[in-house]
Design a protein around this motif. Structure first.
Motif, PDB file in Angstrom:
ATOM      1  N   VAL A  40      27.696 -26.541   4.668  1.00  0.00           N
ATOM      2  CA  VAL A  40      26.591 -26.046   5.484  1.00  0.00           C
ATOM      3  C   VAL A  40      26.139 -24.706   4.906  1.00  0.00           C
ATOM      4  O   VAL A  40      26.947 -23.794   4.732  1.00  0.00           O
ATOM      5  N   MET A  41      24.855 -24.583   4.590  1.00  0.00           N
ATOM      6  CA  MET A  41      24.400 -23.340   3.972  1.00  0.00           C
ATOM      7  C   MET A  41      22.973 -22.991   4.389  1.00  0.00           C
ATOM      8  O   MET A  41      22.174 -23.876   4.723  1.00  0.00           O
ATOM      9  N   LEU A  42      22.690 -21.686   4.363  1.00  0.00           N
ATOM     10  CA  LEU A  42      21.335 -21.177   4.580  1.00  0.00           C
ATOM     11  C   LEU A  42      20.668 -21.115   3.219  1.00  0.00           C
ATOM     12  O   LEU A  42      20.947 -20.229   2.412  1.00  0.00           O
ATOM     13  N   ALA A  43      19.794 -22.076   2.955  1.00  0.00           N
ATOM     14  CA  ALA A  43      19.211 -22.206   1.619  1.00  0.00           C
ATOM     15  C   ALA A  43      18.117 -21.180   1.365  1.00  0.00           C
ATOM     16  O   ALA A  43      17.982 -20.665   0.248  1.00  0.00           O
ATOM     17  N   ASP A  44      17.311 -20.863   2.382  1.00  0.00           N
ATOM     18  CA  ASP A  44      16.190 -19.945   2.188  1.00  0.00           C
ATOM     19  C   ASP A  44      15.773 -19.397   3.536  1.00  0.00           C
ATOM     20  O   ASP A  44      15.833 -20.113   4.550  1.00  0.00           O
ATOM     21  N   VAL A  52      24.489 -30.039   4.680  1.00  0.00           N
ATOM     22  CA  VAL A  52      23.411 -29.668   5.602  1.00  0.00           C
ATOM     23  C   VAL A  52      22.838 -28.341   5.127  1.00  0.00           C
ATOM     24  O   VAL A  52      23.585 -27.394   4.885  1.00  0.00           O
ATOM     25  N   THR A  53      21.521 -28.283   4.983  1.00  0.00           N
ATOM     26  CA  THR A  53      20.865 -27.042   4.566  1.00  0.00           C
ATOM     27  C   THR A  53      19.919 -26.571   5.667  1.00  0.00           C
ATOM     28  O   THR A  53      19.303 -27.382   6.364  1.00  0.00           O
ATOM     29  N   VAL A  54      19.832 -25.244   5.792  1.00  0.00           N
ATOM     30  CA  VAL A  54      18.946 -24.622   6.775  1.00  0.00           C
ATOM     31  C   VAL A  54      17.988 -23.709   6.018  1.00  0.00           C
ATOM     32  O   VAL A  54      18.418 -22.938   5.146  1.00  0.00           O
TER      33      VAL A  54
END
Length: 296
Positions: free
Chosen positions: A173-177, A210-212
């Motif tokens: 799970v990561m905050l992409a931008d 999962v990207t945010v």
């Protein structure tokens, strides 16, 4: 002397009648009000004071009528909500009762006993999840815009993705931008959006990633959450944001996406599901930088 007194008395009587007549009409109309469902027009036309009183009473009744309507709608919603909650909790509670009766009245082989205990634990988790989400839903329904506060969007999303990563270590799970944006709203509400979206992707979609991503401006904020899972069945897509909608065999409450929609509405926005470029589901949340209800 007597003539002057008589003239004054007549004039006084006429003036009193002129002043009292609109007040009597106003009093009569007020006495005929039996319900706030449909208020009659009130008129105190005549003296200026009577007209002012009539306008004041009309404004007061309009406020009472509006508040009565809101109260009636809230009670109707509460009744419907309670009925649905009772229906959703009845199934797992029935299962618990049946399993307990089996354990209390029968001597089972160890393997069957463990299977019954497993069913009990499953039903207990379902009840607990449902009650937790019902509490969150009720808190959202009672949220006062006065509690809205300014916060940094990227900071909140970063915390939410790290928290989701700890909850689901098997998934990336990561905050992409994220575009640096200061907005007004409920930080905990946006964290709940990420929490529930990731939980759906992992538990129901079997996602590995999962990207945010988020972008914002004075016009509004857009948050996009993508996953590489199995997606949502076509028969559930149209009603995915409704309360208690869930797939067959799901251990969840069926309220996860309903809570996401609630947060979208609290922030004067919308939410929708689409196919993700990663192969799973894309959840797109569009909300106001400053919700219409904030600061009222």
């Amino acid at each position: 002397g007597l003539t002057g007194v008589a003239v004054a008395a007549v004039l006084g009587w006429l003036l009193a009648g002129f002043v009292a007549r609109p007040l009597r009409r106003l009093a009569g109309a007020t006495h005929r009000i039996d319900t706030l469902e449909q208020l009659p027009p009130l008129s105190g036309r005549g003296s200026r004071e009577a007209e002012e009183l009539s306008e004041a009473v009309t404004r007061m009744l309009a406020r009472l009528e509006a508040e009565h309507g809101e109260t009636s709608r809230a009670l109707a919603t509460a009744r419907d909500f309670a009925a649905v909650c009772a229906h959703e909790l009845r199934t797992p509670l029935t299962s618990v009762r049946t399993d307990l009766e089996v354990l209390a009245t029968k001597t089972l082989p160890e393997q069957q006993r463990r299977a019954v205990l497993s069913d009990l634990l499953l039903a207990e988790r379902q009840i607990e999840n449902t009650l937790t989400d019902l509490e969150r839903l009720a808190v959202g329904e009672l949220t006062d815009p006065e509690v809205f506060e300014p916060f940094d969007l990227c900071e909140i999303l970063d915390r939410a993705t790290h928290d989701a990563q700890r909850r689901h270590p098997q998934c990336r799970v990561m905050l992409a931008d994220c575009t640096t944006t200061t907005m007004t709203g409920l930080p905990a509400g946006l964290m709940l959006v990420v929490t529930n979206a990731v939980a759906n992707a992992v538990q129901h979609g079997r996602a590995d990633t999962v990207t945010v991503a988020a972008s914002g401006s004075d016009a509004g904020v857009e948050i996009v959450i993508d996953d590489d899972g199995r997606g949502i069945p076509d028969d559930l897509r149209a009603t995915a944001f409704d309360r208690f909608v869930k797939g067959a065999g799901s251990e969840g409450s069926g309220l996860g996406l309903a809570l996401v929609r609630q947060q979208a509405e609290l922030h004067s926005g919308t939410v929708e599901l689409d196919e993700s470029p990663l192969g799973g589901v894309r959840l797109r949340l569009r909300i106001a930088t400053r919700p219409a209800t904030a600061g009222r």
